[in-house]
Design a protein around this motif. Structure first.
Motif, mmCIF file in Angstrom:
data_model
loop_
_atom_site.group_PDB
_atom_site.id
_atom_site.type_symbol
_atom_site.label_atom_id
_atom_site.label_comp_id
_atom_site.label_asym_id
_atom_site.label_seq_id
_atom_site.Cartn_x
_atom_site.Cartn_y
_atom_site.Cartn_z
ATOM 1 N N GLY A 42 0.804 -1.213 0.000
ATOM 2 C CA GLY A 42 0.000 0.000 0.000
ATOM 3 C C GLY A 42 0.838 1.265 0.000
ATOM 4 N N HIS A 48 2.165 1.422 -3.689
ATOM 5 C CA HIS A 48 1.151 1.528 -4.748
ATOM 6 C C HIS A 48 -0.224 1.853 -4.169
ATOM 7 C CE1 HIS A 48 4.134 -0.315 -7.343
ATOM 8 N NE2 HIS A 48 4.242 -1.313 -6.486
ATOM 9 N N HIS A 49 -0.433 3.092 -3.760
ATOM 10 C CA HIS A 49 -1.797 3.464 -3.359
ATOM 11 C C HIS A 49 -2.350 4.423 -4.407
ATOM 12 C CE1 HIS A 49 0.848 6.325 -1.228
ATOM 13 N NE2 HIS A 49 -0.128 7.215 -1.376
ATOM 14 N N ASP A 50 -3.563 4.134 -4.831
ATOM 15 C CA ASP A 50 -4.133 4.846 -5.978
ATOM 16 C C ASP A 50 -4.831 6.154 -5.616
ATOM 17 O OD1 ASP A 50 -6.070 3.439 -4.642
ATOM 18 O OD2 ASP A 50 -7.080 2.682 -6.438
ATOM 19 N N LYS A 51 -5.092 6.384 -4.335
ATOM 20 C CA LYS A 51 -5.710 7.646 -3.936
ATOM 21 C C LYS A 51 -4.987 8.163 -2.690
ATOM 22 C CE LYS A 51 -9.267 5.275 -1.348
ATOM 23 N NZ LYS A 51 -10.642 5.043 -1.090
ATOM 24 N N TRP A 80 -4.079 9.263 1.010
ATOM 25 C CA TRP A 80 -4.512 8.797 2.322
ATOM 26 C C TRP A 80 -5.057 9.958 3.138
ATOM 27 C CZ3 TRP A 80 0.752 6.012 2.911
ATOM 28 C CH2 TRP A 80 0.658 4.702 2.455
#
Length: 138
Positions: free
Chosen positions: A30, A33-36, A38
């Motif tokens: 995470g 590679h987190h797409d939005k 936090w």
């Protein structure tokens, strides 16, 4: 004479490895590679856990030098249990989310089992601290 037995060193290495691998599998994907974005606290928690996992990986090689990392982990979980979980349980307001985190925190029991407490007392409680000024004693 060795202060900490080889068995105890391997126990510490196992603790560090379990934590490093666990956080490596759960947290690091995470982080990388987190797409939005936090939330503020989500980012803080994930980055702190990632750093903790990385430091535990270093503890596999240097188990005694990295003991403060395990002491921090043990300390915050004990404090959190005493000031958050226990009062909520006693007042009957312990919710499912807090209970879930508490159950996850119970894995901390492996730290005091592996901890070389005699070494910790000698190194961190009885040993003289580092000097506070540049003046040398005569």
């Amino acid at each position: 004479m060795n202060e900490v037995s080889l068995v105890r060193l391997y126990m510490l290495r196992a603790v560090y490895l379990i934590i490093a691998v666990g956080l490596g599998l759960v947290i690091w994907p995470g982080v990388l590679h987190h797409d939005k974005p936090w939330s503020l606290m989500g980012g803080v928690v994930n980055c702190m856990l990632a750093a903790f996992g990385a430091l535990c990986a270093l503890g596999v090689r240097y188990p005694l030098q990295m003991l403060p990392v395990l002491l921090w982990e043990l300390s915050w979980k004990i404090i959190w249990t005493l000031v958050v979980v226990l009062p909520a349980w006693r007042s009957g307001t312990l919710d499912a989310g807090t209970m879930e985190i508490f159950v996850q925190c119970l894995a901390v029991i492996i730290i005091p089992i592996a901890m070389p407490w005699g070494y910790v007392a000698k190194k961190y409680l009885r040993q003289s601290g580092d000097r506070w000024s540049s003046a040398q004693k005569a």
